[in-house]
Design a protein around this motif. Structure first.
Motif, PDB file in Angstrom:
ATOM      1  N   VAL A   1       9.139  81.749  72.267  1.00  0.00           N
ATOM      2  CA  VAL A   1       7.773  81.696  71.561  1.00  0.00           C
ATOM      3  C   VAL A   1       7.695  80.724  70.359  1.00  0.00           C
ATOM      4  O   VAL A   1       8.715  80.015  70.091  1.00  0.00           O
ATOM      5  CB  VAL A   1       7.425  83.262  70.891  1.00  0.00           C
ATOM      6  CG1 VAL A   1       7.223  84.322  71.976  1.00  0.00           C
ATOM      7  CG2 VAL A   1       8.341  83.659  69.986  1.00  0.00           C
ATOM      8  N   LEU A   2       6.859  80.641  69.533  1.00  0.00           N
ATOM      9  CA  LEU A   2       6.552  79.653  68.705  1.00  0.00           C
ATOM     10  C   LEU A   2       6.402  80.608  67.231  1.00  0.00           C
ATOM     11  O   LEU A   2       5.712  81.416  67.280  1.00  0.00           O
ATOM     12  CB  LEU A   2       5.486  78.649  68.408  1.00  0.00           C
ATOM     13  CG  LEU A   2       5.482  77.464  67.650  1.00  0.00           C
ATOM     14  CD1 LEU A   2       6.510  76.579  67.923  1.00  0.00           C
ATOM     15  CD2 LEU A   2       3.845  76.958  67.527  1.00  0.00           C
TER      16      LEU A   2
ATOM     17  N   ASN B   1      13.295  82.712  70.018  1.00  0.00           N
ATOM     18  CA  ASN B   1      13.299  83.809  70.947  1.00  0.00           C
ATOM     19  C   ASN B   1      12.250  84.966  70.401  1.00  0.00           C
ATOM     20  O   ASN B   1      12.584  85.135  69.218  1.00  0.00           O
ATOM     21  CB  ASN B   1      14.445  84.346  71.445  1.00  0.00           C
ATOM     22  CG  ASN B   1      15.447  83.597  72.181  1.00  0.00           C
ATOM     23  OD1 ASN B   1      14.946  82.286  72.582  1.00  0.00           O
ATOM     24  ND2 ASN B   1      16.687  83.932  72.523  1.00  0.00           N
ATOM     25  N   HIS B   2      11.477  85.728  71.121  1.00  0.00           N
ATOM     26  CA  HIS B   2      10.582  86.676  70.349  1.00  0.00           C
ATOM     27  C   HIS B   2      11.056  87.699  69.532  1.00  0.00           C
ATOM     28  O   HIS B   2      10.594  87.920  68.572  1.00  0.00           O
ATOM     29  CB  HIS B   2       9.686  87.179  71.658  1.00  0.00           C
ATOM     30  CG  HIS B   2      10.247  88.180  72.115  1.00  0.00           C
ATOM     31  ND1 HIS B   2      11.032  88.158  73.188  1.00  0.00           N
ATOM     32  CD2 HIS B   2      10.458  89.239  71.911  1.00  0.00           C
ATOM     33  CE1 HIS B   2      11.352  89.322  73.774  1.00  0.00           C
ATOM     34  NE2 HIS B   2      11.122  90.075  72.598  1.00  0.00           N
ATOM     35  N   TYR B   3      12.355  87.961  69.848  1.00  0.00           N
ATOM     36  CA  TYR B   3      12.851  89.371  69.327  1.00  0.00           C
ATOM     37  C   TYR B   3      13.501  88.892  67.805  1.00  0.00           C
ATOM     38  O   TYR B   3      13.466  89.834  66.850  1.00  0.00           O
ATOM     39  CB  TYR B   3      13.930  89.889  69.915  1.00  0.00           C
ATOM     40  CG  TYR B   3      14.956  89.192  70.413  1.00  0.00           C
ATOM     41  CD1 TYR B   3      15.072  88.336  71.695  1.00  0.00           C
ATOM     42  CD2 TYR B   3      16.157  88.910  69.798  1.00  0.00           C
ATOM     43  CE1 TYR B   3      15.848  87.555  72.016  1.00  0.00           C
ATOM     44  CE2 TYR B   3      17.284  88.046  70.369  1.00  0.00           C
ATOM     45  CZ  TYR B   3      16.872  87.305  71.389  1.00  0.00           C
ATOM     46  OH  TYR B   3      18.011  86.612  71.772  1.00  0.00           O
ATOM     47  N   TYR B   4      13.696  87.515  67.511  1.00  0.00           N
ATOM     48  CA  TYR B   4      14.052  87.010  66.391  1.00  0.00           C
ATOM     49  C   TYR B   4      12.824  87.515  65.462  1.00  0.00           C
ATOM     50  O   TYR B   4      13.022  88.041  63.992  1.00  0.00           O
ATOM     51  CB  TYR B   4      14.536  85.816  66.295  1.00  0.00           C
ATOM     52  CG  TYR B   4      15.695  85.682  66.845  1.00  0.00           C
ATOM     53  CD1 TYR B   4      16.876  86.126  66.448  1.00  0.00           C
ATOM     54  CD2 TYR B   4      16.124  84.868  68.130  1.00  0.00           C
ATOM     55  CE1 TYR B   4      18.220  85.902  66.812  1.00  0.00           C
ATOM     56  CE2 TYR B   4      17.197  84.786  68.533  1.00  0.00           C
ATOM     57  CZ  TYR B   4      18.405  85.421  67.994  1.00  0.00           C
ATOM     58  OH  TYR B   4      19.739  85.213  68.716  1.00  0.00           O
ATOM     59  N   VAL B   5      11.585  87.094  65.715  1.00  0.00           N
ATOM     60  CA  VAL B   5      10.463  87.129  65.018  1.00  0.00           C
ATOM     61  C   VAL B   5      10.241  88.706  64.720  1.00  0.00           C
ATOM     62  O   VAL B   5       9.847  89.232  63.611  1.00  0.00           O
ATOM     63  CB  VAL B   5       9.236  86.585  65.811  1.00  0.00           C
ATOM     64  CG1 VAL B   5       8.107  86.805  64.711  1.00  0.00           C
ATOM     65  CG2 VAL B   5       9.450  85.281  65.976  1.00  0.00           C
ATOM     66  N   VAL B   6      10.526  89.444  65.797  1.00  0.00           N
ATOM     67  CA  VAL B   6      10.358  91.017  65.623  1.00  0.00           C
ATOM     68  C   VAL B   6      10.976  91.417  64.548  1.00  0.00           C
ATOM     69  O   VAL B   6      10.704  92.243  63.602  1.00  0.00           O
ATOM     70  CB  VAL B   6      10.776  91.535  66.990  1.00  0.00           C
ATOM     71  CG1 VAL B   6      10.662  93.186  66.776  1.00  0.00           C
ATOM     72  CG2 VAL B   6       9.453  91.115  68.209  1.00  0.00           C
ATOM     73  N   ARG B   7      12.311  91.217  64.731  1.00  0.00           N
ATOM     74  CA  ARG B   7      13.251  91.553  63.760  1.00  0.00           C
ATOM     75  C   ARG B   7      13.191  91.120  62.051  1.00  0.00           C
ATOM     76  O   ARG B   7      13.084  92.244  61.059  1.00  0.00           O
ATOM     77  CB  ARG B   7      14.711  90.858  64.031  1.00  0.00           C
ATOM     78  CG  ARG B   7      15.444  92.238  64.850  1.00  0.00           C
ATOM     79  CD  ARG B   7      16.945  91.404  65.078  1.00  0.00           C
ATOM     80  NE  ARG B   7      17.175  91.175  66.266  1.00  0.00           N
ATOM     81  CZ  ARG B   7      18.265  90.501  66.895  1.00  0.00           C
ATOM     82  NH1 ARG B   7      19.248  89.974  65.922  1.00  0.00           N
ATOM     83  NH2 ARG B   7      18.520  90.414  68.159  1.00  0.00           N
ATOM     84  N   PHE B   8      12.618  89.821  61.983  1.00  0.00           N
ATOM     85  CA  PHE B   8      12.063  89.568  60.443  1.00  0.00           C
ATOM     86  C   PHE B   8      10.951  90.281  60.132  1.00  0.00           C
ATOM     87  O   PHE B   8      10.860  90.867  59.056  1.00  0.00           O
ATOM     88  CB  PHE B   8      11.934  88.020  60.695  1.00  0.00           C
ATOM     89  CG  PHE B   8      13.282  87.084  60.200  1.00  0.00           C
ATOM     90  CD1 PHE B   8      14.150  87.053  61.272  1.00  0.00           C
ATOM     91  CD2 PHE B   8      12.984  86.314  59.070  1.00  0.00           C
ATOM     92  CE1 PHE B   8      15.141  86.377  60.683  1.00  0.00           C
ATOM     93  CE2 PHE B   8      14.121  85.766  58.713  1.00  0.00           C
ATOM     94  CZ  PHE B   8      15.313  85.708  59.679  1.00  0.00           C
TER      95      PHE B   8
END
Lengths: 331, 517
Positions: A124-125, A218-225
């Motif tokens: 993702v961006l 990767n999308h889950y990094y954004v989710v974690r942040f």
């Protein structure tokens, strides 16, 4: 005195017997320790099967497996990328799996039937919502360089060229648009004077800190942040775009395995509702079986799967991507 | 000594020769293999590799970092050494120790402190330093003590009569310093530059965390992220070329210098210079590196460690024991290898024994990343059973840190009277027996000091551990590096703190035992 010695002996013998009876599963993990350890502990507690884990990167493990040959102690290879599993399968390292296992995942079951997909992540961006508006972001990752030029974002774009998921995305781009179009894109990105980060969290931290404004991740990094309370934007490109490439993780059983029963139980556990809920909850990845509650911030599974281009994930041209990155002096 | 007599002694010397030769081989063979591997590439690949524009960029980056660090360390170390030796300041001893202690902080911990403490959300209200300037600052702050120690010794050994003679001939103080004193400091400066330069060339943790691409960083990238072993091998060779150039340059400069006293009698001690109203400024200058390189990192580490979740402390014990399990045997082995080499060099000086000694130092001068890479190739081909095992990690650490043990062991050996050994020999002992019965008990202090140096080096070491540790074997240093790479600063803090405190304790003990101050 004698009695005590006798009792000690019996105790030791019982312990030895118990130890011998307890099964030990040897797991080679290309996935990180912080992610694997909790799940392995859970599995040990529920099944009584002892698990020994060796951590490394996918490529390290592939090299080790080939080095060890028939003497490998490994039972299960749990990988970060479908490419690594595809290579292991094509080199004949993996054992074909039974239908009971392969029936469970909703998508991405490989033609080789040598491994099961466990979770999916999407490229993702990620962006700083204080600096960029979601509606103006480009519809394709191919348009990202032009967009950044127009917005004056030279020097404010991040990327992670050494990270395997980024390299997978470049391979996906080659598969979709050919090498010359990909080369053009990489050169245009380079012209943006991007900051390269060794890892995705480091890059997202830089977005949070205002050092840069956006980067593909990767999308889950954004989710974690976001869970940690940071305001980060998450942008999907249009359906089927290379910038939304699905990244499949999975696991297979090695031909050298001497604990087939335990290995099968482990794979079954990865696909069980409990195991899948762990990935969806604690990790923020997409589960691949029905009936698991995904993170509320994420798209529903079917919709997410529709975002990714349809490719043979076992056969992404990774070597070509690496050569290209090296040729352009990015690696 | 005639050739025949030498040959006669050979059997008795075998217990020393065999380990010494094995050690030399352990340093030389992998390098040879690395070169062979690199040359194996087919011509077309070779042309691609050699003509890559990226190489030029790497040369430029590596050189400008090297020169920058040499300049900045000189600007720091020269006044600091002067102030702590030639002035009337109080607390010069204490400052000398404090100014040496930054040696205890590995580069990747320094980089970690910068990344976590500055920038938005950091403890300090400063913009985040990255890239060239970040690497320059961190590397200078952790390497200036090498230069400082050498210059201090030079200032203390300086004969003030020369300077006084120059002054009576009418030179102003500054010109007298530049024309008379400075040339006498050159040997100390040059050998300091060599050590600092080797550090900069070999550094991997600092540059990769601060995102500045030098040769070391590029080697690691090619090996671990892109899996191009041939290019990695070539980059390692380029890096070795740099190292070799540095060694040759230093040697060439030193040979042309001759600065010893020629007159009779002993030199007198210089009268301390009174600083007068400049005293506060001098203290400020002394405090600055202490604050930046010692107080700030420790403060940041403690601050971050206090946010660390307690239940993860099990990881700390595991990493600590992993570090110990690699570093303790490695330091014992390093001293074990240093003993026969030092013995041969001191008792049987010859071109051959000097060559062995040089080899040991070469093992230290080779950038660790290149050395580790050479051993990976070599072990995969020649010793496949060793590849990816703890013994290999221990062995390579020992080869690398052998030179750290060599100095103290050799120093101690010089102080053991030769006659004691000869007496034992005339009573019928072989050289080996005489050594262990008579000499060894007298040099164990030197051996302990050498072992301590090797131990702390091995605990701090990052690239060798990163490349050669068995899969999943995480030590204090690899934990700090991987957490920092992921921007998980609080998680990294206890591990970094453990390294810093452990090293600081050892540096303190060593300084005390050597009575350097």
């Amino acid at each position: 005195m004698q009695l005590r010695r006798f009792l000690t002996l019996i105790g030791l013998a019982a312990l030895g017997l118990a130890f011998a009876q307890q099964q030990t599963l040897t797991l080679y993990s290309g996935r990180g320790q912080s992610l694997v350890e909790p799940l392995v502990r859970q599995f040990q507690a529920e099944t009584g099967i002892r698990v020994q884990v060796r951590y490394g990167t996918d490529a390290q493990i592939l090299a080790a497996l080939q080095e060890e040959g028939s003497r490998s102690p490994a039972d299960v290879f749990w990988a970060n990328t479908a490419g690594a599993l595809g290579q292991a399968a094509s080199k004949g390292l993996l054992r074909p799996l039974g239908d009971t296992l392969l029936r469970q995942p909703l998508a991405f079951v490989p033609a080789s039937k040598a491994w099961v997909p466990v979770t999916v992540r999407l490229r993702v961006l990620a962006y700083n919502p204080q600096r960029l508006k979601p509606e103006e972001l480009p519809a394709s990752i191919l348009d990202l360089p032009r967009f950044a030029q127009e917005k004056g974002l030279v020097g404010r774009v991040g990327w992670t060229p050494t990270y395997s998921s980024f390299q997978d995305m470049v391979a996906g781009m080659i598969a979709l648009h050919g090498e010359s179009r990909t080369r053009e894109w990489l050169s245009a990105m380079k012209a943006l004077n991007p900051k390269s980060y060794a890892s995705n969290p480091a890059m997202l931290d830089a977005i949070r800190a205002g050092e840069i404004d956006l980067g593909s991740t990767n999308h889950y990094y954004v989710v974690r942040f976001r869970r940690a309370g940071y305001n980060l934007g998450l942008h999907y490109f249009r359906d089927g775009d290379a910038g939304n490439l699905a990244l499949v993780t999975g696991a297979g059983i090695l031909k050298t395995s001497k604990n087939l029963v335990a290995a099968n139980r482990f794979l079954t556990y990865l696909l069980s509702p409990k195991g899948q809920q762990y990935f969806a909850g604690a990790v923020g990845e997409y589960p691949l079986v029905k009936g698991v509650v995904a993170d509320a911030q994420l798209l529903p599974l079917e919709e997410a799967l529709g975002k990714s281009p349809k490719l043979d994930f076992e056969k992404l041209p990774l070597d070509q991507a690496l050569r290209l990155l090296r040729e352009l002096g990015i690696l | 000594m005639t050739r025949a007599r030498r040959l006669q002694q050979l059997p008795g010397l075998l217990p020393f020769l065999v380990p010494a030769l094995l050690t030399g081989g352990g340093v030389a063979l992998p390098l040879l293999y690395l070169a062979l591997r690199a040359l194996e590439a087919d011509p077309e690949t070779l042309r691609d590799i050699l003509l890559r524009p990226k190489n030029l960029e790497l040369v430029r980056n590596t050189l400008s970092l090297l020169l920058g660090v040499l300049l900045l360390t000189t600007l720091l170390a020269l006044p600091l050494a002067f102030l702590t030796t030639r002035t009337d300041l109080r607390g010069k001893r204490l400052f000398s120790i404090l100014l040496t202690l930054p040696l205890a902080i590995p580069g990747y911990v320094g980089a970690y402190v910068i990344l976590s403490a500055t920038g938005p959300g950091g403890i300090l209200p400063l913009p985040r330093l990255e890239g060239y300037w970040g690497a320059l600052l961190v590397l200078s702050l952790i390497t200036y003590p090498y230069l400082f120690l050498g210059l201090r010794a030079a200032f203390l050994g300086l004969d003030p009569s020369l300077e006084e003679a120059a002054r009576t001939l009418g030179l102003r103080p500054l010109r007298a310093f530049l024309q008379v004193v400075f040339p006498q400091l050159l040997p100390a400066l040059l050998s300091g530059y060599l050590v600092v330069g080797l550090h900069v060339l070999g550094d991997f943790g600092t540059v990769s965390l601060l995102r500045y691409e030098t040769f070391s960083y590029a080697i690691y990238l090619q090996y671990s992220a892109a899996f191009d072993r041939v290019y990695a091998a070539w980059l390692a060779l380029f890096l070795l070329l740099f190292t070799g150039g540095l060694l040759l340059l230093e040697g060439a400069f030193l040979r042309r210098l001759s600065l010893a006293r020629t007159g009779k009698g002993s030199g007198k001690r210089a009268r301390p210079l009174s600083l007068g109203r400049f005293t506060p400024w001098a203290y400020l200058l002394l405090l600055l590196p202490v604050l930046l390189a010692l107080v700030l990192p420790l403060y940041a580490l403690f601050h971050l460690a206090s946010r660390f979740p307690r239940e993860n402390l099990t990881g700390l014990w595991e990493a600590l024991s992993h570090s110990a399990m690699a570093a303790i045997p490695a330091s014992l082995l390093a001293v074990g290898m240093a003993l026969p080499i030092a013995y041969l060099a001191v008792r049987y000086p010859s071109p051959a024994s000097r060559f062995l000694e040089r080899l040991a130092y070469l093992g230290y001068a080779i950038p660790p990343l290149a050395f580790a890479l050479a051993w990976i190739f070599f072990s995969l081909k020649g010793l496949p059973l060793l590849y990816g095992t703890l013994p290999l990690l221990i062995l390579v650490l020992a080869f690398h840190f052998l030179a750290e043990g060599l100095g103290p062991v050799r120093g101690a050996l010089y102080q053991v009277p030769r006659r004691l050994e000869e007496a034992a020999r005339t009573l019928g002992d072989t050289p080996a027996r005489a050594f262990f019965r008579v000499t060894f008990p007298l040099l164990w202090r030197g051996a302990v000091a050498g072992g301590a140096l090797a131990f702390i080096g091995a605990v701090k070491e990052l690239p060798i551990t990163l490349l050669l540790a068995p899969m999943g074997y995480s030590t204090l240093s690899t934990r700090v590096f991987s957490y920092t790479q992921e921007a998980m600063f609080a998680e990294a803090a206890p591990f970094a703190l453990a390294i810093a405190l452990l090293s600081a304790a050892f540096v303190g003990v060593l300084l005390w035992s050597e009575r350097r101050f």
